[in-house]
Write an enzyme that holds these catalytic residues in place. Structure first.
Site, PDB file in Angstrom:
ATOM      1  N   SER A  59       0.829  -1.220   0.000  1.00  0.00           N
ATOM      2  CA  SER A  59       0.000   0.000   0.000  1.00  0.00           C
ATOM      3  C   SER A  59       0.862   1.267   0.000  1.00  0.00           C
ATOM      4  CB  SER A  59      -0.985  -0.007   1.169  1.00  0.00           C
ATOM      5  OG  SER A  59      -0.321   0.157   2.399  1.00  0.00           O
TER       6      SER A  59
ATOM      7  N   HIS B 169       9.071   3.379   8.408  1.00  0.00           N
ATOM      8  CA  HIS B 169       8.936   2.507   9.579  1.00  0.00           C
ATOM      9  C   HIS B 169       7.696   2.932  10.368  1.00  0.00           C
ATOM     10  CE1 HIS B 169      10.184  -0.178  12.765  1.00  0.00           C
ATOM     11  NE2 HIS B 169       9.953   0.796  13.630  1.00  0.00           N
TER      12      HIS B 169
HETATM   13  C1  GAR Z   1       3.958  -0.614   6.608  1.00  0.00           C
HETATM   14  O1  GAR Z   1       3.228  -0.304   7.769  1.00  0.00           O
HETATM   15  C2  GAR Z   1       5.422  -0.267   6.784  1.00  0.00           C
HETATM   16  O2  GAR Z   1       5.636   0.873   7.559  1.00  0.00           O
HETATM   17  C3  GAR Z   1       5.916  -1.500   7.515  1.00  0.00           C
HETATM   18  O3  GAR Z   1       5.263  -2.573   6.888  1.00  0.00           O
HETATM   19  C4  GAR Z   1       4.005  -2.129   6.386  1.00  0.00           C
HETATM   20  C5  GAR Z   1       3.937  -2.479   4.930  1.00  0.00           C
HETATM   21  O4  GAR Z   1       2.667  -2.210   4.408  1.00  0.00           O
HETATM   22  N1  GAR Z   1       7.338  -1.613   7.434  1.00  0.00           N
HETATM   23  C6  GAR Z   1       8.072  -2.173   8.369  1.00  0.00           C
HETATM   24  O5  GAR Z   1       7.604  -2.667   9.384  1.00  0.00           O
HETATM   25  C7  GAR Z   1       9.550  -2.174   8.087  1.00  0.00           C
HETATM   26  N2  GAR Z   1      10.291  -2.458   9.264  1.00  0.00           N
HETATM   27  P1  GAR Z   1       2.473  -2.047   2.852  1.00  0.00           P
HETATM   28  O6  GAR Z   1       3.070  -3.288   2.199  1.00  0.00           O
HETATM   29  O7  GAR Z   1       0.979  -1.996   2.687  1.00  0.00           O
HETATM   30  O8  GAR Z   1       3.168  -0.793   2.430  1.00  0.00           O
END
Ligand code: GAR
Length: 207
Positions: free
Chosen positions: A15, A111
């Site tokens: 996302s 993050h």
């Molecule tokens: C997001 O919340 C991002 O901040 C987190 O994973 C999620 C990915 O969502 N990242 C971490 O935890 C990195 N350490 P997405 O695939 O929908 O962007």
């Protein structure tokens, strides 16, 4: 305008990558998404990217004998697309100092916490357990130490008394989708250190 060519690295839903792709669709946005790459072949975000005419690739970490071999392949896949800057967007592999140094100051990450608090995983559950009243997300340059490096921007949200891990994650994610495109624009246009940005529902600050 010469645009910064960006590779977005994902591992799943994607996302945040989608919010970057949508921002980059604007003609005056200073970055273009030249590649979306996943370390997992089943990452849902790959389909979205290819539907939007963006080059995609998968470098599956499970097919390499060790982290070094994986990162050599990752680096070479990125370099094929004439990339200036790499955005980690839910890319759930730790990167070694070799890769991080190769992309020094050209590698940024989002993050889901207000760093330096809550490095690592399960940030929302840990924030709820601790009873903090403010939580949020951070975009930062990547350094060899996990979830460390110069902060480009942060967005804070209140933690409500009836929050669950999922309600808090949802509130933070909504801010991630605003913060990351703004932070990337700031980096791509070389405008760091110029202004702060106040929003009605939260405090979002970019260096
Ligand atoms: C997001 O919340 C991002 O901040 C987190 O994973 C999620 C990915 O969502 N990242 C971490 O935890 C990195 N350490 P997405 O695939 O929908 O962007």
């Amino acid at each position: 305008m010469t645009k910064t060519r960006v590779a977005v690295l994902i591992s799943g839903r994607g996302s945040n990558m989608m919010s970057l792709v949508e921002a980059a669709a604007c003609a005056d946005y200073p970055a273009e998404i030249g590649l979306v790459l996943s370390n997992r072949p089943d990452a849902a975000g790959l389909q979205f990217a290819s539907d939007h005419g963006i080059a995609t690739d998968c470098v599956d970490h499970k097919t390499f004998p060790d982290r070094e071999a994986f990162e050599i392949a990752l680096d070479s896949a990125i370099r094929k697309h004439d990339i200036d800057l790499v955005c980690l967007a839910g890319f759930m592999r730790l990167l070694t100092p070799w890769f991080v140094d190769r992309w020094h100051d050209r590698l940024i990450n989002i993050h889901p916490a207000l760093l330096p608090s809550y490095k690592g995983l399960d940030t929302h559950a840990r924030a709820l357990t601790d009873g903090v009243t403010l939580h949020g997300c951070t975009v930062h340059y990547v350094r060899a130490e996990m979830d460390a490096g110069p902060i480009i921007g942060q967005a804070a949200v209140p933690v409500l008394t009836d929050d669950t891990e999922s309600s808090l994650a949802k509130r933070v994610l909504a801010q991630e989708h605003k913060l990351y495109p703004e932070a990337l624009a700031r980096v791509a246009s070389g405008q760091l250190d110029q202004q702060t940005d106040l929003d009605q529902s939260c405090l979002r600050v970019l260096r």
